[in-house]
Design a protein around this motif. Structure first.
Motif, PDB file in Angstrom:
ATOM      1  N   MET A 166       0.858  -1.184   0.000  1.00 19.53           N
ATOM      2  CA  MET A 166       0.000   0.000   0.000  1.00 19.53           C
ATOM      3  C   MET A 166       0.894   1.233   0.000  1.00 19.53           C
ATOM      4  O   MET A 166       1.768   1.362   0.858  1.00 19.53           O
ATOM      5  CB  MET A 166      -0.893   0.009   1.245  1.00 19.53           C
ATOM      6  CG  MET A 166      -1.854   1.186   1.308  1.00 19.53           C
ATOM      7  SD  MET A 166      -2.506   1.499   2.964  1.00 19.53           S
ATOM      8  CE  MET A 166      -1.131   2.402   3.706  1.00 19.53           C
ATOM      9  N   VAL A 167       0.675   2.141  -0.960  1.00 18.35           N
ATOM     10  CA  VAL A 167       1.633   3.227  -1.150  1.00 18.35           C
ATOM     11  C   VAL A 167       0.978   4.598  -1.040  1.00 18.35           C
ATOM     12  O   VAL A 167      -0.219   4.758  -1.299  1.00 18.35           O
ATOM     13  CB  VAL A 167       2.346   3.104  -2.521  1.00 18.35           C
ATOM     14  CG1 VAL A 167       3.034   1.757  -2.632  1.00 18.35           C
ATOM     15  CG2 VAL A 167       1.374   3.306  -3.679  1.00 18.35           C
ATOM     16  N   PRO A 168       1.783   5.617  -0.676  1.00 21.16           N
ATOM     17  CA  PRO A 168       1.319   7.003  -0.648  1.00 21.16           C
ATOM     18  C   PRO A 168       1.382   7.605  -2.050  1.00 21.16           C
ATOM     19  O   PRO A 168       1.840   6.949  -2.994  1.00 21.16           O
ATOM     20  CB  PRO A 168       2.323   7.671   0.296  1.00 21.16           C
ATOM     21  CG  PRO A 168       3.580   6.879   0.115  1.00 21.16           C
ATOM     22  CD  PRO A 168       3.153   5.467  -0.162  1.00 21.16           C
ATOM     23  N   PRO A 169       0.952   8.870  -2.217  1.00 29.39           N
ATOM     24  CA  PRO A 169       0.923   9.465  -3.556  1.00 29.39           C
ATOM     25  C   PRO A 169       2.294   9.760  -4.146  1.00 29.39           C
ATOM     26  O   PRO A 169       2.427   9.868  -5.361  1.00 29.39           O
ATOM     27  CB  PRO A 169       0.146  10.775  -3.357  1.00 29.39           C
ATOM     28  CG  PRO A 169      -0.459  10.721  -2.010  1.00 29.39           C
ATOM     29  CD  PRO A 169       0.318   9.737  -1.216  1.00 29.39           C
ATOM     30  N   THR A 170       3.322   9.918  -3.297  1.00 33.96           N
ATOM     31  CA  THR A 170       4.639  10.324  -3.776  1.00 33.96           C
ATOM     32  C   THR A 170       5.674   9.250  -3.469  1.00 33.96           C
ATOM     33  O   THR A 170       5.732   8.735  -2.357  1.00 33.96           O
ATOM     34  CB  THR A 170       5.066  11.654  -3.126  1.00 33.96           C
ATOM     35  OG1 THR A 170       4.065  12.642  -3.395  1.00 33.96           O
ATOM     36  CG2 THR A 170       6.387  12.134  -3.690  1.00 33.96           C
ATOM     37  N   ASP A 188      11.228   4.417   6.022  1.00 29.98           N
ATOM     38  CA  ASP A 188      10.653   4.654   4.701  1.00 29.98           C
ATOM     39  C   ASP A 188       9.571   3.651   4.323  1.00 29.98           C
ATOM     40  O   ASP A 188       8.786   3.907   3.411  1.00 29.98           O
ATOM     41  CB  ASP A 188      11.744   4.581   3.620  1.00 29.98           C
ATOM     42  CG  ASP A 188      12.856   5.587   3.861  1.00 29.98           C
ATOM     43  OD1 ASP A 188      12.545   6.755   4.121  1.00 29.98           O
ATOM     44  OD2 ASP A 188      14.034   5.183   3.791  1.00 29.98           O
ATOM     45  N   LEU A 189       9.562   2.489   4.984  1.00 28.67           N
ATOM     46  CA  LEU A 189       8.602   1.448   4.624  1.00 28.67           C
ATOM     47  C   LEU A 189       8.356   0.551   5.825  1.00 28.67           C
ATOM     48  O   LEU A 189       9.305   0.168   6.520  1.00 28.67           O
ATOM     49  CB  LEU A 189       9.128   0.627   3.437  1.00 28.67           C
ATOM     50  CG  LEU A 189       8.204  -0.412   2.807  1.00 28.67           C
ATOM     51  CD1 LEU A 189       8.471  -0.521   1.295  1.00 28.67           C
ATOM     52  CD2 LEU A 189       8.388  -1.795   3.437  1.00 28.67           C
ATOM     53  N   ALA A 222      -7.209   2.097  11.691  1.00 33.47           N
ATOM     54  CA  ALA A 222      -6.684   3.383  12.162  1.00 33.47           C
ATOM     55  C   ALA A 222      -5.227   3.556  11.751  1.00 33.47           C
ATOM     56  O   ALA A 222      -4.814   4.638  11.328  1.00 33.47           O
ATOM     57  CB  ALA A 222      -6.815   3.467  13.680  1.00 33.47           C
ATOM     58  N   MET A 223      -4.442   2.480  11.842  1.00 39.19           N
ATOM     59  CA  MET A 223      -3.022   2.587  11.521  1.00 39.19           C
ATOM     60  C   MET A 223      -2.805   2.826  10.033  1.00 39.19           C
ATOM     61  O   MET A 223      -2.026   3.689   9.626  1.00 39.19           O
ATOM     62  CB  MET A 223      -2.297   1.324  11.958  1.00 39.19           C
ATOM     63  CG  MET A 223      -0.801   1.414  11.770  1.00 39.19           C
ATOM     64  SD  MET A 223       0.068   0.268  12.835  1.00 39.19           S
ATOM     65  CE  MET A 223       1.738   0.805  12.561  1.00 39.19           C
ATOM     66  N   LEU A 224      -3.500   2.069   9.198  1.00 35.20           N
ATOM     67  CA  LEU A 224      -3.365   2.258   7.762  1.00 35.20           C
ATOM     68  C   LEU A 224      -3.921   3.615   7.342  1.00 35.20           C
ATOM     69  O   LEU A 224      -3.415   4.258   6.434  1.00 35.20           O
ATOM     70  CB  LEU A 224      -4.086   1.140   7.016  1.00 35.20           C
ATOM     71  CG  LEU A 224      -3.508  -0.264   7.183  1.00 35.20           C
ATOM     72  CD1 LEU A 224      -4.311  -1.269   6.363  1.00 35.20           C
ATOM     73  CD2 LEU A 224      -2.049  -0.312   6.794  1.00 35.20           C
ATOM     74  N   ARG A 225      -4.973   4.033   8.016  1.00 34.44           N
ATOM     75  CA  ARG A 225      -5.592   5.319   7.696  1.00 34.44           C
ATOM     76  C   ARG A 225      -4.608   6.460   7.929  1.00 34.44           C
ATOM     77  O   ARG A 225      -4.566   7.424   7.173  1.00 34.44           O
ATOM     78  CB  ARG A 225      -6.827   5.494   8.578  1.00 34.44           C
ATOM     79  CG  ARG A 225      -7.689   6.706   8.245  1.00 34.44           C
ATOM     80  CD  ARG A 225      -8.860   6.760   9.197  1.00 34.44           C
ATOM     81  NE  ARG A 225      -9.870   5.782   8.855  1.00 34.44           N
ATOM     82  CZ  ARG A 225     -10.684   5.205   9.734  1.00 34.44           C
ATOM     83  NH1 ARG A 225     -10.568   5.476  11.017  1.00 34.44           N
ATOM     84  NH2 ARG A 225     -11.596   4.348   9.328  1.00 34.44           N
ATOM     85  N   LYS A 226      -3.800   6.355   8.985  1.00 33.32           N
ATOM     86  CA  LYS A 226      -2.883   7.437   9.345  1.00 33.32           C
ATOM     87  C   LYS A 226      -1.502   7.292   8.707  1.00 33.32           C
ATOM     88  O   LYS A 226      -0.672   8.191   8.821  1.00 33.32           O
ATOM     89  CB  LYS A 226      -2.729   7.488  10.869  1.00 33.32           C
ATOM     90  CG  LYS A 226      -4.026   7.825  11.596  1.00 33.32           C
ATOM     91  CD  LYS A 226      -3.852   7.710  13.104  1.00 33.32           C
ATOM     92  CE  LYS A 226      -5.161   7.942  13.845  1.00 33.32           C
ATOM     93  NZ  LYS A 226      -5.015   7.745  15.305  1.00 33.32           N
ATOM     94  N   ALA A 227      -1.256   6.160   8.044  1.00 35.08           N
ATOM     95  CA  ALA A 227       0.076   5.899   7.508  1.00 35.08           C
ATOM     96  C   ALA A 227       0.429   6.893   6.406  1.00 35.08           C
ATOM     97  O   ALA A 227      -0.358   7.136   5.496  1.00 35.08           O
ATOM     98  CB  ALA A 227       0.150   4.478   6.970  1.00 35.08           C
ATOM     99  N   LYS A 228       1.626   7.461   6.513  1.00 27.67           N
ATOM    100  CA  LYS A 228       2.128   8.370   5.483  1.00 27.67           C
ATOM    101  C   LYS A 228       3.250   7.720   4.681  1.00 27.67           C
ATOM    102  O   LYS A 228       3.801   8.335   3.773  1.00 27.67           O
ATOM    103  CB  LYS A 228       2.626   9.654   6.136  1.00 27.67           C
ATOM    104  CG  LYS A 228       1.523  10.442   6.835  1.00 27.67           C
ATOM    105  CD  LYS A 228       2.068  11.709   7.461  1.00 27.67           C
ATOM    106  CE  LYS A 228       0.963  12.477   8.186  1.00 27.67           C
ATOM    107  NZ  LYS A 228       1.474  13.710   8.831  1.00 27.67           N
ATOM    108  N   LEU A 229       3.607   6.497   5.030  1.00 23.60           N
ATOM    109  CA  LEU A 229       4.671   5.773   4.340  1.00 23.60           C
ATOM    110  C   LEU A 229       4.088   4.489   3.777  1.00 23.60           C
ATOM    111  O   LEU A 229       3.014   4.054   4.183  1.00 23.60           O
ATOM    112  CB  LEU A 229       5.824   5.476   5.295  1.00 23.60           C
ATOM    113  CG  LEU A 229       5.639   4.417   6.382  1.00 23.60           C
ATOM    114  CD1 LEU A 229       6.966   4.061   6.991  1.00 23.60           C
ATOM    115  CD2 LEU A 229       4.694   4.905   7.470  1.00 23.60           C
ATOM    116  N   PRO A 230       4.747   3.867   2.820  1.00 22.62           N
ATOM    117  CA  PRO A 230       4.252   2.619   2.278  1.00 22.62           C
ATOM    118  C   PRO A 230       4.230   1.506   3.317  1.00 22.62           C
ATOM    119  O   PRO A 230       5.093   1.461   4.195  1.00 22.62           O
ATOM    120  CB  PRO A 230       5.221   2.306   1.128  1.00 22.62           C
ATOM    121  CG  PRO A 230       6.441   3.113   1.412  1.00 22.62           C
ATOM    122  CD  PRO A 230       5.990   4.322   2.148  1.00 22.62           C
TER     123      PRO A 230
END
Length: 284
Positions: free
Chosen positions: A156-160, A248-249, A271-279
């Motif tokens: 699961m990845v962020p936009p950047t 980073d991951l 909740a954890m995946l919702r708040k994750a900003k890293l892959p």
């Protein structure tokens, strides 16, 4: 084609991140890359809502127009998907992937991935789809269903995109997370990465022995490996560690009954995946 990196793309802001992380994984694993776009052609209109108490002839005329509109929508969605697949392949080629492929299917994402599961080595998917891209606190319903139904590693990845250099393994000594440590030790995907192993719980001899096993396994594969046992609530502990260490991951197991693996069967995971900003790499 089997044993491929498959990347699910749509019109969301996460698609560029999906493309770049998928290209990185494809090159690192020397695995073929396929971009997948699924057109969901579920009807957009309901007959009873639009016909009302009008005459039969007018009603039939309206329904004919609605059917025509649905057909036009389907054609537009397919054309939009083809354009997205073309753009994704061009982006991956710019990243160095020689011959990325594109596939467009009709149906739902979950059903399509279930059909293609035997071909997938790694699935790359965005945190949210185009229907929820403006809601930063929303975890895409497709992602939740995919995680529960697919028996393949899911990234699961962020936009950047940011090339992973520090990887955190949420470890609990279970069969799933031990397999995860062995996979990371052997996988070219993590070659050159600094590997961190964190266990959440009390400092007990059994946990220390399991942590030592994980660190030894990684070090014998020439990884720089660091590890800690930390007391506290799982979600908060892992998030604090990622921020302190510049991770980073995050790698974690997808199912089970331990404190860490329970994350993915209850509200704590969401909740954890919702708040994750890293892959986040989810293992089965």
């Amino acid at each position: 084609m089997t044993d491929q990196v498959m990347a699910a793309i749509d019109g969301s802001q996460f698609s560029e991140g999906v493309c770049d992380y998928a290209a990185w994984a494809s090159l690192a694993l020397s695995a073929p890359l396929t971009f997948l776009h699924v057109v969901d052609n579920h009807p957009q209109t309901a007959e009873a809502d639009l016909s009302g108490n009008i005459g039969l002839g007018s009603r039939e005329h309206l329904l004919e127009e609605l059917a025509s509109l649905d057909e036009q929508r389907a054609k537009l969605a397919q054309e939009q998907g083809r354009l997205m697949l073309t753009a994704a392949k061009e982006r991956a080629q710019a990243d160095g992937v020689a011959e990325p492929a594109g596939r467009q299917r009709n149906g739902t994402l979950v059903e399509t991935l279930a059909e293609l599961e035997n071909e997938i080595r790694l699935l790359v998917i965005g945190k949210r789809g185009e229907g929820h891209q403006q809601d930063s606190g929303h975890l895409g319903s497709n992602l939740e269903r995919v995680v529960r139904s697919l028996h393949r590693p899911i990234l699961m990845v962020p936009p950047t995109f940011k090339r992973p250099e520090k990887v955190l393994i949420a470890f609990d000594g279970s069969k799933t997370t031990r397999k995860g440590v062995e996979m990371i030790a052997k996988s070219p995907l993590f070659r050159g990465c600094e590997c961190h192993v964190v266990m959440v719980g009390a400092e007990l001899a059994d946990l220390r022995s399991q942590l030592d096993w994980a660190l030894t396994t990684l070090r014998e594969a020439d990884h720089q490996a660091l590890g800690e046992i930390r007391a506290g609530e799982v979600e908060e502990t892992l998030r604090a560690y990622t921020e302190e260490q510049g991770i980073d991951l995050l790698v974690m197991g997808a199912y089970g009954h331990s404190r860490i693996r329970h994350l993915l069967v209850g509200s704590t995971t969401t909740a954890m995946l919702r708040k994750a900003k890293l892959p986040v790499l989810l293992l089965r």
